[in-house]
Design an enzyme around this catalytic site. Structure first.
Site, PDB file in Angstrom:
ATOM      1  N   SER A 238      24.621   5.872  -3.351  1.00 20.19           N
ATOM      2  CA  SER A 238      24.088   4.776  -2.550  1.00 20.19           C
ATOM      3  C   SER A 238      22.566   4.820  -2.607  1.00 20.19           C
ATOM      4  O   SER A 238      21.985   5.731  -3.203  1.00 20.19           O
ATOM      5  CB  SER A 238      24.565   4.910  -1.111  1.00 20.19           C
ATOM      6  OG  SER A 238      23.885   5.990  -0.507  1.00 20.19           O
ATOM      7  N   LYS A 239      21.959   3.844  -1.971  1.00 19.01           N
ATOM      8  CA  LYS A 239      20.495   3.713  -1.963  1.00 19.01           C
ATOM      9  C   LYS A 239      19.782   5.014  -1.614  1.00 19.01           C
ATOM     10  O   LYS A 239      18.684   5.271  -2.082  1.00 19.01           O
ATOM     11  CB  LYS A 239      20.102   2.669  -0.928  1.00 19.01           C
ATOM     12  CG  LYS A 239      19.921   1.301  -1.486  1.00 19.01           C
ATOM     13  CD  LYS A 239      19.337   0.409  -0.408  1.00 19.01           C
ATOM     14  CE  LYS A 239      19.290  -1.018  -0.881  1.00 19.01           C
ATOM     15  NZ  LYS A 239      19.180  -1.950   0.227  1.00 19.01           N
TER      16      LYS A 239
END
Ligand code: GLU
Length: 470
Positions: A238-239
């Site tokens: 994820s980010k």
């Protein structure tokens, strides 16, 4: 005919995990002479955005993952979904459910308190009474109560789920819009999908979907659920782990085929081969060699693969992808050599196109200052003579090519009785502004004669000034 698809929901950026799924679907269709469809699953009107649709289209186009059909938007197909819902009603396989959100919450709380798995209890499944006033109902699918669903997944193997584990799925929200699990089945049926290749975060949905195919009287495609991509800490990528949007990789100077090469290897292998051309990927890809367990994203390896592709890409291809980076740095490409020649010269020194663009500046733009450290070290009074002689040598050249330039530098060194480096290094700093460049003769050739002469003069002026100030 093999038919596969990529069916992203446009609710954010195009995640590289999604791109890997798209790639596997695309490769599978290409390899078997089939067709690939891009479908935008935008039925969630609240979360879908145009910006996200554009990011998907831009990403697919940059990666050159071309599609035979699409983009098909689910929001353009609402009539068709309604038709299939009517079909299910007619077969007695759909019903209105009037349970309010509060009621559903209470149901879940009670189930949890009793130690049961929260699930819809089917309270409106056989409801024949008067519809409660003021409740906009959802539509649910009557999932079979008995029996089991068998998935012979091409990656995960056999997965069996008892129908009693599956509650009645909402197929249309209270505003009438169809839900993912329903519209995906209608679409995969209508679009003749033979293989559904997607992330294994959807494996839980598959039994419900298989029951829907059966209810609609539609053939069931084959499924291949691809394990997730994880970040280095083992959680889903994820980010937090860094860049996950495909367009960020574009901006960071990765070649599309390098990103795809990295992604194809993330969970699939062909012997111990690491570097693949697009043609090789198409030729060798198969679902049998897809790894059933998750893979960890490794940006160091991605960068290495990019470097390898930069080394072998055609000069035109490099130039095509490099040009926007060079332009961003304020360079005017009409004011210098062909970018493909510059790319050819720089390809062995760059890990990304960003690095390559930074190395291209002095071919297109003049500079006012030399890099301080390099100038201090190489533009010293002792270098003035070498620069003067090489200036005259250059000026006298009738051919401006690497070989003549090389000879001119050689002659200068011989004339002065010094090594090549004593001429080459000051010359490098003079014409490139810094101490790092590819071979000086080839570099000078591309910078061009007039520019080289002007810059040598500028270096001589710099040395003179330095002497005055000493
Ligand atoms: N729209 C779904 C998603 O983005 C894809 C589902 C599928 O491939 O079936 O997760």
């Amino acid at each position: 005919m093999i038919r596969t698809r990529f069916a992203p929901s446009p609710t954010g950026y195009l995640h590289i995990g999604g791109v890997r799924t798209a790639l596997y679907s695309w490769l599978y269709a290409k390899k078997l002479g089939g067709e690939f469809t891009l479908r935008i699953e935008d039925t969630d009107l609240e979360r879908s955005t145009e910006e996200s649709v554009n990011a998907i289209l831009e990403g697919m186009s940059w990666l050159e993952l071309d599609y035979d059909h699409g983009p098909i938007y689910q929001t353009h197909r609402f009539e068709r979904y309604k038709e299939v819902i009517d079909l299910l009603f007619a077969k007695g396989l759909a019903y209105y459910c009037y349970a309010t959100p509060d009621e559903l919450d209470q149901m879940r709380e009670a189930q949890k308190a009793a130690g049961d798995k929260p699930r819809y209890d089917g309270r409106y499944r056989d409801f024949t009474g008067e519809a409660p006033a003021g409740v906009a109902p959802v539509i649910r699918f009557k999932n079979p109560i008995d029996g089991e669903v068998v998935i012979d997944d091409l990656v995960k193997g056999r997965v069996v789920i008892a129908n009693k584990e599956i509650d009645d799925l909402v197929i249309a929200r209270s505003d009438g819009t169809p839900t993912y699990n329903f519209s995906v089945v209608v679409d995969d049926w209508d679009m003749g999908m033979t293989h559904v290749i997607r992330g294994d975060d959807h494996l839980n949905n598959t039994p419900r979907q298989i029951n829907l195919y059966a209810a609609m009287g539609a053939p069931v495609p084959k499924f291949a659920h691809i394990p997730m991509v994880l970040g280095e800490d083992g959680s889903r990528l994820s980010k937090r782990h860094g860049a996950v949007s495909v367009l960020q990789y574009k901006e960071q100077g990765f070649l599309p085929e390098a990103l795809l090469n990295y992604l194809v290897r993330l969970g699939w292998s062909h012997g111990d081969q690491e570097i693949f051309t697009m043609d090789e990927m198409v030729e060798y890809f198969n679902l049998e060699s897809v790894n059933g367990s998750p893979s960890t994203f490794d940006s160091v390896k991605l960068t290495w693969i990019n470097e390898q592709h930069i080394k072998v890409a055609s000069a035109e291809h490099l130039a095509r992808h490099l040009s926007s980076f060079v332009a961003q740095l304020g360079c005017d490409l009409s004011q210098g050599p062909a970018l493909s020649s510059v790319a050819n010269l720089l390809r062995d020194r760059a890990k990304t196109l960003v690095e390559m663009a930074n190395g291209s500046i002095y071919f297109y733009s003049d500079f006012d200052e030399f890099e301080a450290d390099a100038a201090k070290k190489h533009l010293r009074p002792v270098a003035a003579e070498a620069l003067q002689v090489v200036y005259s040598q250059f000026e006298a050249l009738s051919e401006w090519d690497a070989e003549s330039i090389h000879n001119a530098i050689n002659t200068t060194a011989e004339e002065l009785g010094v090594g090549m480096g004593k001429v080459g290094m000051p010359l490098r700093v003079a014409i490139t502004g810094g101490g790092q460049s590819p071979a000086i003769d080839a570099t000078a050739e591309l910078i061009g004669k007039a520019r080289c002469l002007t810059r040598i003069k500028m270096a001589l002026a710099y040395i003179e000034k330095r002497q005055e100030n000493a």
